[in-house]
Design an enzyme around this catalytic site. Structure first.
Site, PDB file in Angstrom:
ATOM      1  N   HIS A 212      54.297  56.089  69.079  1.00  0.00           N
ATOM      2  CA  HIS A 212      53.055  55.177  69.451  1.00  0.00           C
ATOM      3  C   HIS A 212      52.731  54.665  70.858  1.00  0.00           C
ATOM      4  O   HIS A 212      52.121  53.440  70.818  1.00  0.00           O
ATOM      5  CB  HIS A 212      52.925  54.099  68.048  1.00  0.00           C
ATOM      6  CG  HIS A 212      52.844  54.834  66.771  1.00  0.00           C
ATOM      7  ND1 HIS A 212      52.923  54.068  65.579  1.00  0.00           N
ATOM      8  CD2 HIS A 212      52.349  56.160  66.533  1.00  0.00           C
ATOM      9  CE1 HIS A 212      52.767  55.007  64.605  1.00  0.00           C
ATOM     10  NE2 HIS A 212      52.374  56.083  65.102  1.00  0.00           N
TER      11      HIS A 212
ATOM     12  N   ASP B 110      57.877  47.932  71.162  1.00  0.00           N
ATOM     13  CA  ASP B 110      58.469  46.744  71.761  1.00  0.00           C
ATOM     14  C   ASP B 110      59.601  47.162  72.534  1.00  0.00           C
ATOM     15  O   ASP B 110      59.943  46.368  73.341  1.00  0.00           O
ATOM     16  CB  ASP B 110      58.957  45.754  70.709  1.00  0.00           C
ATOM     17  CG  ASP B 110      60.046  46.277  69.572  1.00  0.00           C
ATOM     18  OD1 ASP B 110      60.656  47.316  69.811  1.00  0.00           O
ATOM     19  OD2 ASP B 110      59.856  46.038  68.549  1.00  0.00           O
TER      20      ASP B 110
END
Ligand code: BJW
Ligand code: ZN
Length: 247
Positions: free
Chosen positions: A119, A104
């Site tokens: 990731h 995010d």
């Protein structure tokens, strides 16, 4: 949280600190976690969409899911947990490494630099054909975005199940936990590998491992201290003690 004063003392005395974060650190910014209560995203199970197979069979649905998440996190703000980690990094630089499983970018928006994104992230896209990566932060994406170079389908530059982690990022993360004397493991269920394996790597290298989570995880048995509570409440307290070790 009765261990907090002792943990604060250990942190204050440590020379190199490594931190591994997961979705729980962004929960107080209104971003749902993956598993457990609230683990359904806009009515969908994120785990069934975070696979190359899902993308191959229905790219439009997977893209719709990722566009929704890009919008959600773009409207969210870093919370006191993110901000405490950014302050800790400033205070301890260069002997501080932040490793995140989160996609995010809220750590970066709180001020952390050189974040190791295991990731990937929601804002880069990658061509499924020529593998070129493009930064598409703040850009509205069509239902099936295409590569400007070769015209093939683009995909989110995140790591799905069965895919390898970016090798350079992974290597740097492993080295950081091997060299750290204290590791904080924050807001992760610690079930996804190889990220969760960093906890064992750190412990095997003699690092003191401190877990911060709402509840016990499979890693709780292996850590030296477990602080149960919200990251956004515990981290500012740890930071205050780290900045003023005598208090
Ligand atoms: C709070 C809080 C608050 C809430 N304060 N806390 C070894 C053993 C077993 C399996 C494997 C293994 N090695 C590899 C595997 C397979 C697989 C895997 O791990 N499977 C297991 C799940 C069984 N791993 C992979 O496939 C990985 N690749 C790989 O290993 O490559 C080599 C390979 C190649 C080919 C074949 C085989 C191997 C890749 C993993 C990629 C994971 N990707 C995702 C999606 C990313 C994109 C996206 O976001 O859409 O990453 S899955 C999802 O899980 C996401 C997360 O980063 C990751 C971890 O989740 P996280 O962050 O821990 O979130 P939650 O929701 O699980 O937990 C939140 C926690 O916060 C909870 O504990 C709460 O209590 C807590 N919390 N509020 C503090 N306020
Ligand atoms: Zn291309």
């Amino acid at each position: 949280m009765s261990d907090l004063p002792q943990v604060a003392e250990i942190l204050a005395k440590s020379r190199r600190v490594a931190v591994l974060t997961g979705a729980g650190v962004s929960a107080e910014s209104g971003i749902p976690t993956f598993r457990g209560l609230g683990g359904l995203w806009n009515g969908r199970d994120p785990m069934s969409l975070a696979t190359p197979e899902a993308f191959a069979s229905d790219p439009a649905t997977v893209w719709e899911f990722y566009r929704w998440r890009r919008d959600l996190v773009s409207q969210a703000e870093p919370n006191p947990g993110h901000r405490a980690l950014a302050e800790l990094a400033r205070h301890r630089s260069p002997n501080f490494t932040l490793i995140t499983q989160n996609v995010d970018r809220l750590h970066q928006r709180a001020g952390n630099r050189d974040v190791l994104e295991l990731h990937g992230n929601l804002f880069d896209v990658r061509c499924t054909q020529c593998s070129r990566t493009f930064d598409r932060t703040g850009v509205a994406l069509p239902p099936l975005p295409q590569c400007v170079d070769c015209g093939a389908l683009l995909r989110p530059a995140v790591v799905w199940f069965g895919e390898s982690l970016p090798q350079d990022v992974w290597g740097t993360a492993e080295l950081a936990v091997e060299q750290a004397d204290t590791m904080l493991v924050i807001g992760t269920s610690a079930v996804v590998y190889p990220a969760a394996g960093l906890v064992m790597t750190a412990a095997a290298a003699g690092c003191t491992v401190i877990e911060i989570n709402l509840e016990p995880t499979p890693m709780s048995h292996f850590v030296d201290f477990a602080l149960f509570g919200k990251a956004g409440e515990i981290l500012p307290r740890l930071l205050a003690a780290d900045m003023n070790p005598s208090e």
